[in-house]
Design a protein around this motif. Structure first.
Motif, short mmCIF file in Angstrom:
data_model
loop_
_atom_site.label_atom_id
_atom_site.label_comp_id
_atom_site.label_asym_id
_atom_site.label_seq_id
_atom_site.Cartn_x
_atom_site.Cartn_y
_atom_site.Cartn_z
N PRO A 1 -7.09 1.22 9.46
CA PRO A 1 -8.37 0.77 8.92
C PRO A 1 -9.20 0.03 9.98
N ILE A 2 -10.51 0.19 9.88
CA ILE A 2 -11.46 -0.55 10.71
C ILE A 2 -12.44 -1.27 9.80
N ILE A 3 -12.67 -2.53 10.08
CA ILE A 3 -13.69 -3.31 9.37
C ILE A 3 -14.83 -3.56 10.34
N HIS A 4 -16.02 -3.12 9.96
CA HIS A 4 -17.20 -3.16 10.82
C HIS A 4 -18.12 -4.29 10.35
N ILE A 5 -18.32 -5.31 11.20
CA ILE A 5 -19.21 -6.42 10.87
C ILE A 5 -20.37 -6.42 11.85
N ASP A 6 -21.59 -6.20 11.34
CA ASP A 6 -22.74 -6.08 12.23
C ASP A 6 -24.03 -6.20 11.41
N VAL A 7 -25.15 -6.26 12.11
CA VAL A 7 -26.45 -6.29 11.43
C VAL A 7 -26.88 -4.89 11.01
N GLU A 8 -26.19 -3.88 11.53
CA GLU A 8 -26.51 -2.50 11.18
C GLU A 8 -25.24 -1.76 10.80
N GLY A 9 -25.41 -0.69 10.02
CA GLY A 9 -24.28 0.13 9.67
C GLY A 9 -23.69 0.82 10.88
N GLY B 1 -25.00 -7.34 7.55
CA GLY B 1 -25.78 -8.52 7.23
C GLY B 1 -25.81 -9.43 8.44
N ASP B 2 -26.27 -10.64 8.27
CA ASP B 2 -26.24 -11.59 9.36
C ASP B 2 -24.79 -11.80 9.80
N VAL B 3 -24.53 -11.63 11.08
CA VAL B 3 -23.15 -11.66 11.56
C VAL B 3 -22.52 -13.02 11.33
N GLY B 4 -23.21 -14.08 11.72
CA GLY B 4 -22.66 -15.42 11.55
C GLY B 4 -22.39 -15.75 10.10
#
Length: 560
Positions: A301-309, A324-327
């Protein structure tokens, strides 16, 4: 009422609206080269509070503006005339756009009625710049000047930051502007990602036995680092980072830091990344480290955290996307993580990586002889890298030695070109750093190949009295290319060039020139350079005989 007070106020022309829009955006500097098709904007700048910095090449003007964008989060501004002036901006725009640096570039253009004719400096600069920007448009009406300028800044600074280009036809700039300057609108502020997605991400992390965090370029954004550090510390998560994530990990989380990763897939961090059964990417862009290298054939699995898809790839298909907002997203995720820390195998690996770091430092400090081994230079730079220093790196073999082995614990303290890997960025970025970080010591580094791509801006640095030290690693070749050619073909081709004396070059521009001639001179000469006023060029001859290890093996015992 006097005749003078009754006179109607003269309408602003388009060029004046452009400049007032820049002022309202808080722009302090504009970097560029003048010309007939953009001279009305230069004329309006004369009456503004903005400092016009004339550069020696438009490409470097864009580099400086992009550096300001990276360090401040606010778009730097470059300006050029029509035709080749605008086309010379392209490399700087491509670099900034790929690497997430906000920049707005203004280009002059022939009048609207002439833009389809083959006349002096006619060029479809808008379509030329579209592939390397987020926003590329021409102001085609006096009514549109203010709105185009506002949208250019919004595009450059919003989401994943990047480049905007605005073409300014000479007749529109000289005509009365049928619009008012717009007050800068507040950019929409993203909140944390979807709550259900955050819950699912936490469940997957807590379920994993060997999770790891992969930090990317937006992880080093100053507004994100505190939340990320808290996640790493509270979640007891091992972590690796791309070159552009440098400084996102502080000394507190450093024991769980397996190192930086890059496209050769031969670093200690790659071993940790390969060991993981789940990867959490934060602010990561595939241009930094291709998924086909680090995740090919893996079903984890990969979890992607970013302001864009995510950009979906055969090797990068996230199970959960937290957009969403990364912070804010990381802060919402952190209290949900109930992880006991690295498993025994990962713990042992982290201990071994830490041991190898210490061994590498010992080996590096013992490197003597001339030319000087890169590891000795890196070791000495580490001792000089104080928290109040900015380090700007060009591209080349030296950049790999530094990025792999020099540690930084301040966000965006080190500026690296990792997307386009552009030659010539270091000195312009250093000029930018002296402007936006006046309290910092500023050091930039290039090879003797990359140095000549932007060396003419030394005159700009002298004119600005920029307090910077630019170090030139000298070997007489494009060695990074040569090393890769030898790996592929067993020989090198097209990589040699002639010598340039860095001391005489510096003195010709009114700067100070120094040479480091032995390993023991590195620290005292660099300290002398940092204490000198104005720009200083420091030359050093390097021994690149071990460069093959950058592409073949990470085993420190292979370095002789």
């Amino acid at each position: 009422m006097s005749q003078e007070s009754a006179a109607p106020q003269k309408a602003k022309i388009g060029a004046e609206v452009v400049v007032e829009a820049l002022e309202r955006r808080g722009v302090k500097w504009i970097f560029g080269v003048p010309g007939a098709k953009i001279d009305s904007v230069f004329n309006a700048l004369k009456d503004s509070a903005i400092q016009t910095v004339v550069c020696r090449h438009e490409q470097n003007a864009a580099f400086i503006a992009g550096g300001i964008g990276r360090m401040t989060g606010r778009a730097g501004v470059a300006i050029a005339t029509s035709g080749p002036g605008s086309s010379n901006l392209v490399t700087g725009l491509a670099t900034a756009n790929t690497e997430g640096d906000p920049i707005v570039a203004l280009g002059g253009a022939v009048g609207l009625e002439d833009r389809l004719k083959k006349i002096h400096q006619t060029l479809d600069s808008v379509n030329l710049c579209k592939p390397v920007t987020k926003y590329s448009v021409e102001v085609d009406s006096p009514r549109a000047v203010a709105e185009v300028m506002e949208n250019a800044f919004r595009a450059a600074e919003g989401g994943r930051p990047g480049a905007s280009f605005v073409s300014l036809p000479t007749d529109v700039m000289a005509a009365p502007a049928a619009c008012e300057v717009l007050e800068p609108s507040l950019a929409p502020r993203l909140g944390a990602a979807d709550a259900a997605a955050i819950q699912e991400a936490a469940r997957l992390i807590n379920k994993a036995k060997k999770p790891i965090v992969l930090l990317g370029m937006l992880a080093s954004k100053v507004s994100n680092v505190d939340a990320i550090r808290r996640l790493l510390l509270d979640g007891k998560l091992p972590v690796v980072g791309t070159f552009q994530a440098a400084g996102a990990v502080s000394l507190t989380e450093f024991p769980n830091f397996a190192g930086r990763v890059w496209q050769t897939n031969n670093l200690p961090g790659d071993m940790a990344l390969a060991h993981a059964d789940l990867v959490v990417t934060i602010g990561y862009d595939p241009v930094e480290y291709w998924p086909s290298i680090w995740n090919r054939g893996k079903a984890r699995p990969i979890i992607h955290i970013d302001v864009e898809g995510a950009d979906i790839d055969n090797s990068y298909r996230p199970s959960v996307e937290l957009v969403g907002d990364v912070g804010a997203t990381v802060a919402a995720l952190t209290p949900l993580i109930k992880h006991s820390g690295p498993d025994l195998e990962m713990s042992n690996l982290l201990v071994e990586i830490a041991r190898e770091r210490e061994e590498m430092a010992r080996i590096s400090a013992a490197k003597n002889g001339t030319p000087i081994h890169p590891l000795r230079i890196v070791n000495e730079l580490q001792s000089l890298l104080s928290p109040d220093m900015s380090l700007c790196l060009d591209m080349g073999s030296f950049h790999l030695w530094i990025a792999r082995n020099l540690h930084s614990f301040r966000a965006r303290q080190i500026l690296i070109s990792n997307g386009q890997q552009t030659l010539g960025v270091a000195l312009p970025w250093a000029i930018a750093a002296t402007l936006v970080r006046p309290a910092d010591k500023v050091v930039s580094i290039s090879g003797d190949g990359g140095f000549m791509f932007s060396a003419m801006e030394l005159e700009t640095a002298v004119r600005l009295q920029s307090h910077l030290v630019h170090m030139v690693w000298i070997d007489g070749t494009y060695d990074m290319v040569a090393t890769q050619e030898r790996v592929k073909y067993g020989r090198a081709s097209g990589i040699e060039f002639g010598p340039v004396d860095p001391v005489k070059y510096a003195e010709a521009f009114g700067a100070t020139g120094m040479m480091i001639r032995s390993p023991d001179e590195i620290r005292p000469v660099m300290k002398q350079a940092l204490d000198a006023s104005g720009p200083v060029i420091v030359g050093i001859h390097v021994d690149y005989r071990d460069n093959h290890t950058l592409f073949e093996s990470v085993d420190t015992r292979a370095i002789h």
